[in-house]
Design a protein around this motif. Structure first.
Motif, mmCIF file in Angstrom:
data_model
loop_
_atom_site.group_PDB
_atom_site.id
_atom_site.type_symbol
_atom_site.label_atom_id
_atom_site.label_comp_id
_atom_site.label_asym_id
_atom_site.label_seq_id
_atom_site.Cartn_x
_atom_site.Cartn_y
_atom_site.Cartn_z
ATOM 1 N N ASP A 175 0.086 8.954 -1.812
ATOM 2 C CA ASP A 175 0.011 9.676 -3.088
ATOM 3 C C ASP A 175 1.345 9.732 -3.831
ATOM 4 O O ASP A 175 1.360 9.833 -5.055
ATOM 5 N N THR A 176 2.484 9.661 -3.098
ATOM 6 C CA THR A 176 3.777 9.727 -3.783
ATOM 7 C C THR A 176 4.016 8.536 -4.711
ATOM 8 O O THR A 176 4.782 8.639 -5.669
ATOM 9 N N LEU A 177 3.377 7.408 -4.424
ATOM 10 C CA LEU A 177 3.574 6.212 -5.252
ATOM 11 C C LEU A 177 2.707 6.222 -6.512
ATOM 12 O O LEU A 177 2.828 5.337 -7.357
ATOM 13 N N ASP A 178 1.836 7.205 -6.633
ATOM 14 C CA ASP A 178 1.016 7.327 -7.836
ATOM 15 C C ASP A 178 1.861 7.953 -8.936
ATOM 16 O O ASP A 178 1.737 9.132 -9.260
ATOM 17 N N ASP A 179 2.741 7.155 -9.503
ATOM 18 C CA ASP A 179 3.716 7.664 -10.458
ATOM 19 C C ASP A 179 4.046 6.569 -11.462
ATOM 20 O O ASP A 179 4.141 5.390 -11.103
ATOM 21 N N TYR A 218 -1.233 -0.978 -4.461
ATOM 22 C CA TYR A 218 -2.393 -0.090 -4.348
ATOM 23 C C TYR A 218 -1.920 1.259 -3.825
ATOM 24 O O TYR A 218 -1.083 1.322 -2.921
ATOM 25 N N VAL A 219 -2.460 2.336 -4.387
ATOM 26 C CA VAL A 219 -2.074 3.679 -3.946
ATOM 27 C C VAL A 219 -3.312 4.550 -3.738
ATOM 28 O O VAL A 219 -4.333 4.379 -4.416
ATOM 29 N N SER A 220 -3.188 5.467 -2.799
ATOM 30 C CA SER A 220 -4.228 6.497 -2.632
ATOM 31 C C SER A 220 -3.778 7.738 -3.383
ATOM 32 O O SER A 220 -2.576 8.033 -3.453
ATOM 33 N N THR A 221 -4.723 8.480 -3.921
ATOM 34 C CA THR A 221 -4.325 9.616 -4.751
ATOM 35 C C THR A 221 -5.436 10.643 -4.860
ATOM 36 O O THR A 221 -6.542 10.461 -4.345
ATOM 37 N N PHE A 222 -5.140 11.756 -5.565
ATOM 38 C CA PHE A 222 -6.035 12.907 -5.638
ATOM 39 C C PHE A 222 -6.919 12.907 -6.886
ATOM 40 O O PHE A 222 -7.921 13.607 -6.939
ATOM 41 N N GLU A 258 -9.702 1.490 -8.492
ATOM 42 C CA GLU A 258 -10.192 0.472 -7.572
ATOM 43 C C GLU A 258 -11.452 0.923 -6.857
ATOM 44 O O GLU A 258 -12.478 0.261 -6.889
ATOM 45 N N THR A 259 -11.377 2.062 -6.179
ATOM 46 C CA THR A 259 -12.530 2.551 -5.434
ATOM 47 C C THR A 259 -12.323 4.011 -5.053
ATOM 48 O O THR A 259 -11.205 4.524 -5.070
ATOM 49 N N LEU A 285 0.850 -1.185 0.000
ATOM 50 C CA LEU A 285 0.000 0.000 0.000
ATOM 51 C C LEU A 285 0.885 1.233 0.000
ATOM 52 O O LEU A 285 1.851 1.325 0.773
ATOM 53 N N GLY A 286 0.582 2.163 -0.877
ATOM 54 C CA GLY A 286 1.360 3.387 -0.957
ATOM 55 C C GLY A 286 0.483 4.616 -0.879
ATOM 56 O O GLY A 286 -0.709 4.568 -1.220
#
Length: 394
Positions: free
Chosen positions: A258-262, A277-281, A387-388, A255-256
């Motif tokens: 927002d920085t891992l959304d790259d 899986y990453v959380s992001t904006f 994902e969601t 799990l990462g």
């Protein structure tokens, strides 16, 4: 005759100087009015890749809307850059560089630590700073000049802890971050609090700066029987953790934040069995017009494509940089002035509907955000899959 010619040449030189040959407008007509927006971002260091993508959104927005009307006159909007080097010790000098270039408002930074380190410099200069994706609460705490348009780490950490437990029924989490990094350690703290509150167990470790071998940490998570690995780290570290986890046959999801959304992290996972899986904006597909426009901009500009990592995958930070530019324009228009103090005073009341959603500020200067996007890596095709969409119960 020679004396006369010398006098004429001297007079011509004086006239040229006072008529601003080149002047402050970079060779443009001296009658052109210019307002400068400072771009305080890392173009180098561990967060350089993310900073370039965030800046890319601002540049695209500036290419679409290069002017702003102030008090009945049209001003050219000029972006002025300073590289903070992803380094807290370099951040004040980069901030001072922007102050010296007479910017009216500052955008940035990618990275909470450098934002916090530069804060006092902006404050002393009477400048408003608008954070784009700096999520640590301390960026805006205790001051009236730093604002931001992103969600905060207490929210993001809780979202990811809830996701780990609902998606994977995780009971034990391994958390890994860089020692002394405010962003990493803050998120680990918020994630851990939420995870433990729901009955989970947390094992947390920190690695030293410039570490490149993560095998001992990954093996520790494996031997401890952890259900998930949470690593809210920089892009540079994330690519190594992901590739090394794959090589070591780690079965737990990573799990990462927002920085891992790259796309560089995505490339590290390509062709592996890693569950990432990453959380992001922002999730690609959220605004089709923006998606089409930024892809065309990237693909028609070699420098932009290089800054984006060599392809046209849209990073959430690019969408956020785009929105931040327009929020700055709204503040300038609300102030109806190029004066930094007036713009700072106007910013708190600005509202704007951007590609990443509705933007408004609370009394602290934080955006009123209550939604994060969770994406997962399609490792076969090196693409992100939505994902969601997740909130936190209040």
């Amino acid at each position: 005759m020679k004396k006369v010619l010398a006098i004429i040449m001297a007079l011509a030189l004086i006239v040229c100087c006072f008529s601003a040959c080149g002047g402050n407008n970079g060779g443009n007509d001296s009658s052109e009015k210019v307002i400068r927006i400072g771009v305080f971002e890392p173009a180098s260091g561990d967060s350089g890749a993310g900073g370039k993508k965030e800046t890319l959104g601002m540049q695209y927005a500036n290419s679409k809307t290069p002017t702003v009307d102030i008090n009945g006159e049209t001003y050219k909007v000029e972006l002025v850059y300073a590289d903070n080097g992803s380094d807290q010790s370099k951040a004040p000098a980069a901030a001072s560089e922007l102050v010296g270039k007479n910017v009216a408002i500052v955008l940035g930074s990618y990275g909470s630590g450098v934002s916090i380190a530069a804060s006092e410099t902006f404050n002393n200069a009477g400048l408003a700073a608008l954070g784009v994706t700096c999520t640590n609460p301390n960026v805006t705490a205790g001051n009236d000049h730093y604002f931001r348009i992103c969600f905060l780490d207490p929210f993001q950490g809780t979202v990811l802890a809830n996701f780990a437990q609902s998606k994977f029924q995780a009971k034990k989490a391994y958390c890994l971050g860089e020692l002394g990094n405010e962003y990493d350690q803050g998120l680990i703290s918020f994630f851990s609090d939420a995870f433990k509150k729901a009955g989970g167990e947390v094992i947390a470790d920190s690695f030293p700066t410039n570490n490149s071998d993560f095998s001992s940490y990954i093996n520790k998570a494996k031997s401890a029987g952890c259900d998930v690995l949470f690593c809210p780290v920089s892009i540079a570290y994330a690519t190594q953790i992901v590739s090394q986890a794959a090589a070591l046959g780690a079965k737990f999801p990573i799990l990462g934040s927002d920085t891992l959304d790259d796309n560089m992290v995505l490339d590290a996972a390509k062709g592996t069995d890693v569950k990432l899986y990453v959380s992001t904006f922002y999730a690609e597909g959220g605004n089709k017009d923006f998606d089409a426009g930024i892809k065309e901009y990237i693909n028609s500009n070699a420098d932009a494509k290089t800054a984006n990592g060599g392809n046209d995958t849209i990073s959430a930070v690019t969408a956020m940089g785009y929105d931040a530019y327009y929020v700055a324009l709204e503040a300038i228009k609300a102030a109806n002035s190029a004066d930094p103090a007036a713009i700072k005073a106007a910013l708190s009341s600005v509202t704007y509907t951007g590609v990443s959603g509705d933007i408004a500020f609370d009394e602290i200067g934080d955006a009123k955000r209550d939604t994060a996007y969770i994406k997962t890596a399609d490792t076969a095709n090196a693409a992100w899959i939505f994902e969601t969409q997740q909130s936190v119960a209040k």
